[in-house]
Scaffold this motif. Structure first.
Motif, PDB file in Angstrom:
ATOM      1  N   TYR A  12      10.095  -3.080  -7.987  1.00 23.62           N
ATOM      2  CA  TYR A  12      11.299  -3.901  -7.878  1.00 23.62           C
ATOM      3  C   TYR A  12      11.558  -4.300  -6.421  1.00 23.62           C
ATOM      4  CZ  TYR A  12      16.087  -5.514  -8.107  1.00 23.62           C
ATOM      5  OH  TYR A  12      17.218  -6.271  -7.990  1.00 23.62           O
ATOM      6  N   ALA A  13      11.505  -3.337  -5.514  1.00 23.23           N
ATOM      7  CA  ALA A  13      11.729  -3.639  -4.099  1.00 23.23           C
ATOM      8  C   ALA A  13      10.655  -4.600  -3.583  1.00 23.23           C
ATOM      9  CB  ALA A  13      11.736  -2.355  -3.268  1.00 23.23           C
ATOM     10  N   TRP A  14       9.416  -4.391  -4.017  1.00 30.18           N
ATOM     11  CA  TRP A  14       8.319  -5.282  -3.623  1.00 30.18           C
ATOM     12  C   TRP A  14       8.595  -6.710  -4.089  1.00 30.18           C
ATOM     13  CZ3 TRP A  14       5.317  -8.203  -6.873  1.00 30.18           C
ATOM     14  CH2 TRP A  14       4.235  -8.860  -6.283  1.00 30.18           C
ATOM     15  N   MET A  54       3.034  -7.681   5.740  1.00 34.80           N
ATOM     16  CA  MET A  54       4.020  -7.214   4.786  1.00 34.80           C
ATOM     17  C   MET A  54       4.684  -5.947   5.308  1.00 34.80           C
ATOM     18  SD  MET A  54       3.553  -6.470   0.769  1.00 34.80           S
ATOM     19  CE  MET A  54       4.287  -4.986   0.167  1.00 34.80           C
ATOM     20  N   ASN A  55       5.936  -5.795   5.006  1.00 32.96           N
ATOM     21  CA  ASN A  55       6.679  -4.607   5.365  1.00 32.96           C
ATOM     22  C   ASN A  55       5.998  -3.401   4.710  1.00 32.96           C
ATOM     23  OD1 ASN A  55       8.509  -2.486   5.546  1.00 32.96           O
ATOM     24  ND2 ASN A  55      10.282  -3.835   5.338  1.00 32.96           N
ATOM     25  N   LYS A  56       5.471  -2.510   5.518  1.00 31.92           N
ATOM     26  CA  LYS A  56       4.690  -1.381   4.992  1.00 31.92           C
ATOM     27  C   LYS A  56       5.547  -0.390   4.212  1.00 31.92           C
ATOM     28  CE  LYS A  56       0.857  -2.846   6.535  1.00 31.92           C
ATOM     29  NZ  LYS A  56      -0.038  -3.515   5.646  1.00 31.92           N
ATOM     30  N   SER A  57       6.880  -0.428   4.389  1.00 32.90           N
ATOM     31  CA  SER A  57       7.723   0.503   3.658  1.00 32.90           C
ATOM     32  C   SER A  57       7.980   0.038   2.221  1.00 32.90           C
ATOM     33  CB  SER A  57       9.057   0.699   4.394  1.00 32.90           C
ATOM     34  OG  SER A  57       9.775  -0.519   4.405  1.00 32.90           O
ATOM     35  N   ILE A  58       7.644  -1.215   1.927  1.00 32.24           N
ATOM     36  CA  ILE A  58       7.821  -1.736   0.576  1.00 32.24           C
ATOM     37  C   ILE A  58       6.442  -1.923  -0.043  1.00 32.24           C
ATOM     38  CG2 ILE A  58       8.746  -3.603  -0.821  1.00 32.24           C
ATOM     39  CD1 ILE A  58      10.800  -4.073   1.372  1.00 32.24           C
ATOM     40  N   ASP A  59       6.102  -1.017  -0.940  1.00 36.62           N
ATOM     41  CA  ASP A  59       4.760  -0.987  -1.512  1.00 36.62           C
ATOM     42  C   ASP A  59       4.790  -1.376  -2.984  1.00 36.62           C
ATOM     43  OD1 ASP A  59       1.915  -0.317  -1.483  1.00 36.62           O
ATOM     44  OD2 ASP A  59       2.494   1.437  -2.668  1.00 36.62           O
ATOM     45  N   TYR A  60       3.899  -2.255  -3.359  1.00 39.31           N
ATOM     46  CA  TYR A  60       3.750  -2.722  -4.736  1.00 39.31           C
ATOM     47  C   TYR A  60       3.550  -1.572  -5.708  1.00 39.31           C
ATOM     48  CZ  TYR A  60       1.423  -5.033  -8.706  1.00 39.31           C
ATOM     49  OH  TYR A  60       1.064  -5.471  -9.953  1.00 39.31           O
ATOM     50  N   GLU A  61       2.746  -0.608  -5.320  1.00 39.91           N
ATOM     51  CA  GLU A  61       2.381   0.499  -6.205  1.00 39.91           C
ATOM     52  C   GLU A  61       3.503   1.513  -6.399  1.00 39.91           C
ATOM     53  OE1 GLU A  61      -0.436   0.544  -7.878  1.00 39.91           O
ATOM     54  OE2 GLU A  61      -1.285  -1.194  -6.858  1.00 39.91           O
ATOM     55  N   THR A  62       4.364   1.687  -5.410  1.00 35.47           N
ATOM     56  CA  THR A  62       5.369   2.748  -5.495  1.00 35.47           C
ATOM     57  C   THR A  62       6.775   2.254  -5.818  1.00 35.47           C
ATOM     58  OG1 THR A  62       5.695   2.678  -3.107  1.00 35.47           O
ATOM     59  CG2 THR A  62       4.106   4.281  -3.950  1.00 35.47           C
ATOM     60  N   ASP A  63       7.091   0.985  -5.523  1.00 36.53           N
ATOM     61  CA  ASP A  63       8.424   0.463  -5.833  1.00 36.53           C
ATOM     62  C   ASP A  63       8.311  -1.024  -6.152  1.00 36.53           C
ATOM     63  OD1 ASP A  63      11.093  -0.243  -6.066  1.00 36.53           O
ATOM     64  OD2 ASP A  63      11.718   0.834  -4.259  1.00 36.53           O
ATOM     65  N   GLN A  68      11.497  -8.131  -4.875  1.00 37.70           N
ATOM     66  CA  GLN A  68      12.633  -8.700  -4.138  1.00 37.70           C
ATOM     67  C   GLN A  68      12.227  -9.117  -2.725  1.00 37.70           C
ATOM     68  OE1 GLN A  68      15.637  -9.393  -5.650  1.00 37.70           O
ATOM     69  NE2 GLN A  68      14.368  -8.797  -7.376  1.00 37.70           N
ATOM     70  N   TYR A  69      11.441  -8.280  -2.094  1.00 37.31           N
ATOM     71  CA  TYR A  69      10.986  -8.568  -0.733  1.00 37.31           C
ATOM     72  C   TYR A  69      10.121  -9.830  -0.703  1.00 37.31           C
ATOM     73  CZ  TYR A  69       8.641  -7.990   3.751  1.00 37.31           C
ATOM     74  OH  TYR A  69       8.142  -8.194   5.013  1.00 37.31           O
ATOM     75  N   ASN A  70       9.195  -9.943  -1.646  1.00 35.35           N
ATOM     76  CA  ASN A  70       8.328 -11.126  -1.680  1.00 35.35           C
ATOM     77  C   ASN A  70       9.106 -12.376  -2.077  1.00 35.35           C
ATOM     78  OD1 ASN A  70       5.185 -10.737  -1.224  1.00 35.35           O
ATOM     79  ND2 ASN A  70       6.068  -8.813  -1.950  1.00 35.35           N
ATOM     80  N   ALA A  71      10.105 -12.247  -2.926  1.00 40.20           N
ATOM     81  CA  ALA A  71      10.962 -13.390  -3.265  1.00 40.20           C
ATOM     82  C   ALA A  71      11.711 -13.864  -2.029  1.00 40.20           C
ATOM     83  CB  ALA A  71      11.937 -13.010  -4.372  1.00 40.20           C
ATOM     84  N   ASP A  72      12.217 -12.908  -1.240  1.00 38.28           N
ATOM     85  CA  ASP A  72      12.905 -13.275   0.012  1.00 38.28           C
ATOM     86  C   ASP A  72      11.949 -13.978   0.978  1.00 38.28           C
ATOM     87  OD1 ASP A  72      15.333 -12.260  -0.848  1.00 38.28           O
ATOM     88  OD2 ASP A  72      15.064 -10.320   0.170  1.00 38.28           O
ATOM     89  N   LEU A  73      10.723 -13.480   1.068  1.00 39.06           N
ATOM     90  CA  LEU A  73       9.735 -14.124   1.933  1.00 39.06           C
ATOM     91  C   LEU A  73       9.477 -15.557   1.487  1.00 39.06           C
ATOM     92  CD1 LEU A  73       7.100 -11.258   2.437  1.00 39.06           C
ATOM     93  CD2 LEU A  73       8.744 -12.128   4.126  1.00 39.06           C
ATOM     94  N   LEU A  74       9.374 -15.774   0.187  1.00 41.84           N
ATOM     95  CA  LEU A  74       9.177 -17.131  -0.329  1.00 41.84           C
ATOM     96  C   LEU A  74      10.358 -18.031   0.021  1.00 41.84           C
ATOM     97  CD1 LEU A  74       7.623 -16.418  -3.834  1.00 41.84           C
ATOM     98  CD2 LEU A  74       6.585 -17.784  -2.018  1.00 41.84           C
ATOM     99  N   ARG A  75      11.571 -17.533  -0.182  1.00 40.97           N
ATOM    100  CA  ARG A  75      12.770 -18.329   0.148  1.00 40.97           C
ATOM    101  C   ARG A  75      12.796 -18.713   1.633  1.00 40.97           C
ATOM    102  NH1 ARG A  75      15.086 -14.360  -2.734  1.00 40.97           N
ATOM    103  NH2 ARG A  75      15.537 -14.911  -4.869  1.00 40.97           N
ATOM    104  N   GLN A  76      12.338 -17.794   2.458  1.00 43.18           N
ATOM    105  CA  GLN A  76      12.331 -18.018   3.911  1.00 43.18           C
ATOM    106  C   GLN A  76      11.076 -18.758   4.378  1.00 43.18           C
ATOM    107  OE1 GLN A  76      12.875 -14.118   5.672  1.00 43.18           O
ATOM    108  NE2 GLN A  76      14.590 -13.676   4.311  1.00 43.18           N
TER     109      GLN A  76
END
Length: 145
Positions: free
Chosen positions: A12-14, A1-10, A16-24
């Motif tokens: 929404y970004a987390w 996982m992209n270490k700059s996108i953290d579940y605990e701190t952001d 979106q990032y995981n949704a993109d991973l699923l789409r891809q």
């Protein structure tokens, strides 16, 4: 996982990032542990909302029945609104139908307390358990006498 996108701190970004991973279809990169938590939480949220809607509906029905001299259009409006919201929840999540009896059982004690607080009537005036059927609670034409 992209270490700059953290579940605990952001979150929404987390998300979106995981949704993109699923789409891809990049499944190996997904944050599975938190995804599972979030999916379980979504189901619990719907159950809590259903219980909360029943609590308000039941409180207003009790007030309507036990304090008829204070009946008003806002009580009737609240009864109608809660029924609409409950029916919308069930339409969107048909499996919640099996949870209706439990939701009513959980909601009733708080509805009783709310009705007592709002009417000034002692809780002992009201039934100790819900006397309305599921059909009555969901029937837009049912209002107690």
């Amino acid at each position: 996982m992209n270490k700059s996108i953290d579940y605990e701190t952001d979150f929404y970004a987390w998300a979106q990032y995981n949704a993109d991973l699923l789409r891809q279809r990049q499944f190996s990169e997904l944050d599975i542990e938190h995804l599972v938590e979030e999916l379980e939480s979504m189901g619990k949220r719907d159950r809590r909302e259903l219980t909360s809607r029943f609590k308000i509906l039941l409180a207003h029905l009790l007030k309507w029945q036990y304090q008829p001299s204070y009946r008003c259009s806002s009580w009737r409006g609240s009864i109608a609104e809660q029924r609409l919201q409950i029916n919308d929840l069930i339409k969107a999540n048909p499996s919640l139908k099996s949870y209706l009896p439990e939701a009513i059982i959980f909601a009733y004690p708080e509805a009783l307390e709310l009705a007592s607080d709002e009417t000034g009537l002692p809780q002992s005036i009201f039934p100790t358990t819900c006397t309305y059927s599921i059909e009555q609670l969901l029937d837009k034409n049912f209002v107690t006498t």
